[in-house]
Write a protein that holds these residues in place. Structure first.
Motif, PDB file in Angstrom:
ATOM      1  N   THR A 168       4.530   6.121   7.815  1.00  0.00           N
ATOM      2  CA  THR A 168       4.106   5.653   9.136  1.00  0.00           C
ATOM      3  C   THR A 168       5.333   5.159   9.906  1.00  0.00           C
ATOM      4  O   THR A 168       6.256   4.597   9.322  1.00  0.00           O
ATOM      5  N   VAL A 169       5.305   5.373  11.208  1.00  0.00           N
ATOM      6  CA  VAL A 169       6.358   4.832  12.074  1.00  0.00           C
ATOM      7  C   VAL A 169       5.702   4.350  13.354  1.00  0.00           C
ATOM      8  O   VAL A 169       4.862   5.034  13.933  1.00  0.00           O
ATOM      9  N   GLY A 170       6.065   3.143  13.782  1.00  0.00           N
ATOM     10  CA  GLY A 170       5.436   2.586  14.966  1.00  0.00           C
ATOM     11  C   GLY A 170       6.432   1.864  15.855  1.00  0.00           C
ATOM     12  O   GLY A 170       7.482   1.394  15.403  1.00  0.00           O
ATOM     13  N   TYR A 171       6.060   1.760  17.121  1.00  0.00           N
ATOM     14  CA  TYR A 171       6.932   1.229  18.159  1.00  0.00           C
ATOM     15  C   TYR A 171       6.177   0.147  18.935  1.00  0.00           C
ATOM     16  O   TYR A 171       5.047   0.368  19.381  1.00  0.00           O
ATOM     17  N   CYS A 172       6.800  -1.032  19.117  1.00  0.00           N
ATOM     18  CA  CYS A 172       6.188  -2.109  19.910  1.00  0.00           C
ATOM     19  C   CYS A 172       4.925  -2.591  19.194  1.00  0.00           C
ATOM     20  O   CYS A 172       4.998  -3.111  18.091  1.00  0.00           O
ATOM     21  N   LEU A 173       3.757  -2.449  19.798  1.00  0.00           N
ATOM     22  CA  LEU A 173       2.501  -2.710  19.093  1.00  0.00           C
ATOM     23  C   LEU A 173       2.477  -1.915  17.799  1.00  0.00           C
ATOM     24  O   LEU A 173       2.101  -2.426  16.736  1.00  0.00           O
ATOM     25  N   GLY A 174       2.896  -0.664  17.872  1.00  0.00           N
ATOM     26  CA  GLY A 174       2.944   0.177  16.678  1.00  0.00           C
ATOM     27  C   GLY A 174       3.916  -0.325  15.631  1.00  0.00           C
ATOM     28  O   GLY A 174       3.748  -0.056  14.444  1.00  0.00           O
ATOM     29  N   GLY A 175       4.958  -1.052  16.064  1.00  0.00           N
ATOM     30  CA  GLY A 175       5.893  -1.635  15.114  1.00  0.00           C
ATOM     31  C   GLY A 175       5.227  -2.677  14.238  1.00  0.00           C
ATOM     32  O   GLY A 175       5.492  -2.762  13.028  1.00  0.00           O
ATOM     33  N   LEU A 176       4.376  -3.493  14.847  1.00  0.00           N
ATOM     34  CA  LEU A 176       3.565  -4.436  14.074  1.00  0.00           C
ATOM     35  C   LEU A 176       2.635  -3.689  13.134  1.00  0.00           C
ATOM     36  O   LEU A 176       2.539  -4.009  11.945  1.00  0.00           O
ATOM     37  N   LEU A 177       1.949  -2.677  13.665  1.00  0.00           N
ATOM     38  CA  LEU A 177       0.971  -1.946  12.865  1.00  0.00           C
ATOM     39  C   LEU A 177       1.637  -1.196  11.713  1.00  0.00           C
ATOM     40  O   LEU A 177       1.073  -1.096  10.624  1.00  0.00           O
ATOM     41  N   ALA A 178       2.847  -0.672  11.940  1.00  0.00           N
ATOM     42  CA  ALA A 178       3.563   0.002  10.854  1.00  0.00           C
ATOM     43  C   ALA A 178       3.866  -0.983   9.729  1.00  0.00           C
ATOM     44  O   ALA A 178       3.727  -0.656   8.537  1.00  0.00           O
ATOM     45  N   TYR A 179       4.308  -2.186  10.096  1.00  0.00           N
ATOM     46  CA  TYR A 179       4.525  -3.224   9.091  1.00  0.00           C
ATOM     47  C   TYR A 179       3.238  -3.492   8.307  1.00  0.00           C
ATOM     48  O   TYR A 179       3.253  -3.591   7.067  1.00  0.00           O
ATOM     49  N   LEU A 180       2.111  -3.570   9.020  1.00  0.00           N
ATOM     50  CA  LEU A 180       0.843  -3.861   8.353  1.00  0.00           C
ATOM     51  C   LEU A 180       0.370  -2.691   7.491  1.00  0.00           C
ATOM     52  O   LEU A 180      -0.354  -2.912   6.516  1.00  0.00           O
ATOM     53  N   THR A 181       0.777  -1.474   7.817  1.00  0.00           N
ATOM     54  CA  THR A 181       0.436  -0.368   6.911  1.00  0.00           C
ATOM     55  C   THR A 181       1.177  -0.520   5.587  1.00  0.00           C
ATOM     56  O   THR A 181       0.693  -0.060   4.552  1.00  0.00           O
ATOM     57  N   ALA A 182       2.345  -1.161   5.625  1.00  0.00           N
ATOM     58  CA  ALA A 182       3.097  -1.391   4.389  1.00  0.00           C
ATOM     59  C   ALA A 182       2.433  -2.456   3.516  1.00  0.00           C
ATOM     60  O   ALA A 182       2.679  -2.502   2.309  1.00  0.00           O
ATOM     61  N   THR A 183       1.602  -3.301   4.121  1.00  0.00           N
ATOM     62  CA  THR A 183       0.949  -4.360   3.353  1.00  0.00           C
ATOM     63  C   THR A 183      -0.515  -4.065   3.054  1.00  0.00           C
ATOM     64  O   THR A 183      -1.085  -4.643   2.125  1.00  0.00           O
ATOM     65  N   ARG A 184      -1.144  -3.163   3.831  1.00  0.00           N
ATOM     66  CA  ARG A 184      -2.593  -2.984   3.713  1.00  0.00           C
ATOM     67  C   ARG A 184      -3.043  -1.573   3.339  1.00  0.00           C
ATOM     68  O   ARG A 184      -4.242  -1.375   3.059  1.00  0.00           O
ATOM     69  N   THR A 185      -2.178  -0.582   3.400  1.00  0.00           N
ATOM     70  CA  THR A 185      -2.606   0.798   3.179  1.00  0.00           C
ATOM     71  C   THR A 185      -1.806   1.458   2.065  1.00  0.00           C
ATOM     72  O   THR A 185      -0.887   0.853   1.509  1.00  0.00           O
ATOM     73  N   GLY A 186      -2.132   2.699   1.792  1.00  0.00           N
ATOM     74  CA  GLY A 186      -1.424   3.460   0.779  1.00  0.00           C
ATOM     75  C   GLY A 186      -0.289   4.286   1.334  1.00  0.00           C
ATOM     76  O   GLY A 186       0.140   5.257   0.681  1.00  0.00           O
ATOM     77  N   ALA A 187       0.225   3.938   2.499  1.00  0.00           N
ATOM     78  CA  ALA A 187       1.364   4.670   3.060  1.00  0.00           C
ATOM     79  C   ALA A 187       2.533   4.660   2.085  1.00  0.00           C
ATOM     80  O   ALA A 187       2.811   3.645   1.435  1.00  0.00           O
TER      81      ALA A 187
ATOM     82  N   GLY B  79       2.632 -13.796   6.092  1.00  0.00           N
ATOM     83  CA  GLY B  79       1.945 -14.172   4.865  1.00  0.00           C
ATOM     84  C   GLY B  79       1.567 -12.974   4.011  1.00  0.00           C
ATOM     85  O   GLY B  79       1.270 -13.125   2.817  1.00  0.00           O
ATOM     86  N   GLU B  80       1.596 -11.777   4.607  1.00  0.00           N
ATOM     87  CA  GLU B  80       1.256 -10.557   3.880  1.00  0.00           C
ATOM     88  C   GLU B  80       2.484  -9.876   3.271  1.00  0.00           C
ATOM     89  O   GLU B  80       2.372  -8.853   2.600  1.00  0.00           O
ATOM     90  N   ALA B  81       3.669 -10.415   3.525  1.00  0.00           N
ATOM     91  CA  ALA B  81       4.909  -9.735   3.141  1.00  0.00           C
ATOM     92  C   ALA B  81       5.000  -9.471   1.638  1.00  0.00           C
ATOM     93  O   ALA B  81       5.598  -8.472   1.216  1.00  0.00           O
ATOM     94  N   SER B  82       4.398 -10.315   0.827  1.00  0.00           N
ATOM     95  CA  SER B  82       4.492 -10.144  -0.623  1.00  0.00           C
ATOM     96  C   SER B  82       3.760  -8.898  -1.100  1.00  0.00           C
ATOM     97  O   SER B  82       3.960  -8.449  -2.238  1.00  0.00           O
ATOM     98  N   LYS B  83       2.932  -8.300  -0.239  1.00  0.00           N
ATOM     99  CA  LYS B  83       2.168  -7.106  -0.623  1.00  0.00           C
ATOM    100  C   LYS B  83       2.956  -5.818  -0.413  1.00  0.00           C
ATOM    101  O   LYS B  83       2.473  -4.738  -0.757  1.00  0.00           O
ATOM    102  N   ILE B  84       4.159  -5.917   0.165  1.00  0.00           N
ATOM    103  CA  ILE B  84       4.960  -4.712   0.411  1.00  0.00           C
ATOM    104  C   ILE B  84       5.474  -4.163  -0.920  1.00  0.00           C
ATOM    105  O   ILE B  84       6.218  -4.843  -1.630  1.00  0.00           O
ATOM    106  N   SER B  85       5.087  -2.929  -1.231  1.00  0.00           N
ATOM    107  CA  SER B  85       5.517  -2.326  -2.497  1.00  0.00           C
ATOM    108  C   SER B  85       6.156  -0.957  -2.302  1.00  0.00           C
ATOM    109  O   SER B  85       6.607  -0.352  -3.276  1.00  0.00           O
ATOM    110  N   LYS B  86       6.191  -0.474  -1.062  1.00  0.00           N
ATOM    111  CA  LYS B  86       6.816   0.811  -0.749  1.00  0.00           C
ATOM    112  C   LYS B  86       7.903   0.578   0.306  1.00  0.00           C
ATOM    113  O   LYS B  86       7.900  -0.447   1.001  1.00  0.00           O
ATOM    114  N   PRO B  87       8.856   1.505   0.449  1.00  0.00           N
ATOM    115  CA  PRO B  87       9.987   1.283   1.358  1.00  0.00           C
ATOM    116  C   PRO B  87       9.575   1.038   2.807  1.00  0.00           C
ATOM    117  O   PRO B  87       8.776   1.786   3.375  1.00  0.00           O
TER     118      PRO B  87
END
Length: 232
Positions: A119-138, A154-162
């Motif tokens: 996933t890659v996001g810009y502006c609003l999408g930049g936030l959402l891209a970060y959240l895909t790293a914590t909430r999805t299987g991206a 607070g979700e940063a500890s869930k990041i497990s992919k680059p």
């Protein structure tokens, strides 16, 4: 080649712009391109097309569909800015992430996609891209000048992919204290790579945008391409 496809979720359906590689350069991997506050506009379509030229299947979902389908704005007029900000302020981030997750699932089913989906996001999408790293299987994520990320650390500890992050040093929508908070919370994670861009304002990589900075945009985009080329 490009087309519009429809993705169905429990509470409705939405369109997505899909660009596919031609010839023998197809990589088997895919990228979900996440919109700014301006909807799926020429910038987002060109971004998808550029990724397709590099061999990726690229897809950009319409995340405003619950508010107003098929929004297409630019950063060139005050009226467009006001409409974009109104849509942004009413946007449901959690539902947006769920729609991106559905898009990840949909693009995995596209012909020729047999590898990772980033996933890659810009502006609003930049936030959402970060959240895909914590909430999805991206399988990988890239965030360009995400707005509001400091509220979700607070979700940063869930990041497990680059996760690759591009941060503008003079971002008028992300105060210095917020930028430092984001960097401080994430820089110790071995999955996170952070680059800052001195002298750059928000949206320095927006194609034909009013704050576009050629050198910085090219450097960020080269890092992004390398990041996704490493995705399996």
């Amino acid at each position: 080649m490009s087309q519009t496809i429809t993705i169905t979720v429990p509470d409705g359906s939405f369109d997505a712009y899909l660009a596919t590689p031609q010839g023998t350069n197809a990589r088997g991997t895919a990228i979900v391109v996440i919109q700014e506050i301006f909807g799926i506009n020429a910038d987002m379509r060109e971004t998808c097309d550029n990724f397709a030229r590099e061999g990726f299947v690229a897809i950009c979902p319409d995340l405003y569909w619950r508010q107003e389908p098929n929004v297409e704005l630019t950063d060139k007029t005050e009226a467009e800015w006001q409409k974009a900000l109104a849509l942004y302020n009413a946007f449901d981030v959690d539902k947006g992430v769920a729609d991106i997750d559905a898009t990840i699932g949909a693009v995995r089913q596209q012909p020729g996609v047999n590898g990772g989906v980033g996933t890659v996001g810009y502006c609003l999408g930049g936030l959402l891209a970060y959240l895909t790293a914590t909430r999805t299987g991206a399988d990988a994520a890239v965030s360009y000048y995400g707005v509001g990320m400091d509220k979700h650390l607070g979700e940063a500890s869930k990041i497990s992919k680059p996760l690759l992050m591009h941060i503008a040093d003079e971002d008028e929508f992300v105060p210095p204290e917020a930028r430092q908070k984001i960097i401080g919370a994430l820089q110790g994670n071995p999955q996170v790579e952070i680059h800052t861009y001195p002298g750059c304002q928000h949206a320095f990589a927006r194609i034909q945008g009013i704050h576009y900075v050629d050198d910085a945009a090219k450097a960020a985009n080269a890092r992004t391409l390398k990041h996704f080329q490493a995705m399996k």
